[in-house]
Design a protein around this motif. Structure first.
Motif, PDB file in Angstrom:
ATOM      1  N   THR A  53       0.842  -1.198   0.000  1.00  0.00           N
ATOM      2  CA  THR A  53       0.000   0.000   0.000  1.00  0.00           C
ATOM      3  C   THR A  53       0.875   1.245   0.000  1.00  0.00           C
ATOM      4  O   THR A  53       0.613   2.202  -0.750  1.00  0.00           O
ATOM      5  CB  THR A  53      -0.945   0.001   1.217  1.00  0.00           C
ATOM      6  N   TYR A  88      -8.004  -5.892   4.749  1.00  0.00           N
ATOM      7  CA  TYR A  88      -8.742  -4.629   4.775  1.00  0.00           C
ATOM      8  C   TYR A  88      -8.327  -3.717   5.932  1.00  0.00           C
ATOM      9  O   TYR A  88      -8.065  -2.530   5.730  1.00  0.00           O
ATOM     10  CB  TYR A  88     -10.246  -4.908   4.807  1.00  0.00           C
ATOM     11  N   ASN A  92      -6.322  -0.150   5.486  1.00  0.00           N
ATOM     12  CA  ASN A  92      -6.855   1.131   5.957  1.00  0.00           C
ATOM     13  C   ASN A  92      -5.849   1.884   6.826  1.00  0.00           C
ATOM     14  O   ASN A  92      -5.724   3.106   6.724  1.00  0.00           O
ATOM     15  CB  ASN A  92      -8.160   0.930   6.724  1.00  0.00           C
ATOM     16  N   GLU A  93      -5.158   1.170   7.697  1.00  0.00           N
ATOM     17  CA  GLU A  93      -4.148   1.794   8.563  1.00  0.00           C
ATOM     18  C   GLU A  93      -3.067   2.473   7.727  1.00  0.00           C
ATOM     19  O   GLU A  93      -2.656   3.592   8.020  1.00  0.00           O
ATOM     20  CB  GLU A  93      -3.529   0.769   9.505  1.00  0.00           C
ATOM     21  N   TYR A  95      -3.226   3.296   4.382  1.00  0.00           N
ATOM     22  CA  TYR A  95      -3.825   4.271   3.459  1.00  0.00           C
ATOM     23  C   TYR A  95      -4.128   5.594   4.150  1.00  0.00           C
ATOM     24  O   TYR A  95      -3.842   6.670   3.621  1.00  0.00           O
ATOM     25  CB  TYR A  95      -5.096   3.657   2.867  1.00  0.00           C
ATOM     26  N   GLN A  96      -4.709   5.526   5.346  1.00  0.00           N
ATOM     27  CA  GLN A  96      -5.187   6.750   5.996  1.00  0.00           C
ATOM     28  C   GLN A  96      -4.066   7.726   6.339  1.00  0.00           C
ATOM     29  O   GLN A  96      -4.302   8.918   6.486  1.00  0.00           O
ATOM     30  CB  GLN A  96      -6.015   6.423   7.229  1.00  0.00           C
ATOM     31  N   ARG A 104     -10.046  13.605   3.418  1.00  0.00           N
ATOM     32  CA  ARG A 104     -10.006  12.265   2.826  1.00  0.00           C
ATOM     33  C   ARG A 104     -10.886  12.226   1.586  1.00  0.00           C
ATOM     34  O   ARG A 104     -12.040  12.644   1.617  1.00  0.00           O
ATOM     35  CB  ARG A 104     -10.479  11.228   3.835  1.00  0.00           C
ATOM     36  N   ARG A 107     -14.059   7.238  -1.548  1.00  0.00           N
ATOM     37  CA  ARG A 107     -13.315   6.007  -1.814  1.00  0.00           C
ATOM     38  C   ARG A 107     -14.257   4.820  -1.932  1.00  0.00           C
ATOM     39  O   ARG A 107     -15.257   4.722  -1.231  1.00  0.00           O
ATOM     40  CB  ARG A 107     -12.334   5.750  -0.671  1.00  0.00           C
ATOM     41  N   THR A 109     -13.627   0.526  -2.064  1.00  0.00           N
ATOM     42  CA  THR A 109     -12.652  -0.552  -1.956  1.00  0.00           C
ATOM     43  C   THR A 109     -13.339  -1.848  -2.374  1.00  0.00           C
ATOM     44  O   THR A 109     -14.423  -2.161  -1.890  1.00  0.00           O
ATOM     45  CB  THR A 109     -12.095  -0.661  -0.525  1.00  0.00           C
TER      46      THR A 109
END
Length: 130
Positions: A53, A88, A92-93, A95-96, A104, A107, A109
């Motif tokens: 990621t 997932y 998320n951890e 990506y954010q 943000r 989005r 997914t």
């Protein structure tokens, strides 16, 4: 104005016949990026969803930078995960961290059965010049 098609020599090597980005009327659509290293395109992919990621997000940022934009111009992302259930939360951890809480992008997914180069993640996005 007609669309502008961008392919950058220092960007990630395309894994299929496409442009890195297409721009029209202030909108910039970036092709989905893979977790490949632009400086070593034949190197093994990073191990695990977090590292992949991060590489994908860095590749998106690189393409945006070539267009004198950055991640703050992104308004929408589509994310594809080959191991949705497993990855997932960790995705998320990672990506954010690339976007401030108050900026943000929209989005979606999606879990998929496979991605090019056996990647775990691919992300495309739409940016807008301000």
């Amino acid at each position: 104005m007609p669309p502008e098609f961008h392919l950058f020599s220092n960007g990630p090597r395309p894994v299929a016949p496409f442009s890195h980005a297409v721009e029209t009327d202030g909108w910039v659509i970036l092709t989905g990026q893979m977790p490949t290293d632009p400086s070593a395109p034949d190197a093994a992919l990073p191990s695990g969803i977090v590292a992949q990621t991060n590489r994908v997000m860095d590749n998106l940022a690189l393409i945006l930078g070539e267009l004198d934009l950055d991640l703050s111009h992104v308004v929408q992302c589509r994310c594809y995960l080959t191991e949705f259930k497993r990855d997932y939360a960790a995705f998320n951890e990672a990506y954010q961290k690339y976007f401030p809480v108050d900026r943000r992008p929209a989005r979606t997914t999606i879990g998929v059965t496979a991605l090019a180069v056996d990647a775990l993640v691919e992300i495309d996005c739409i940016a807008r010049r301000t």
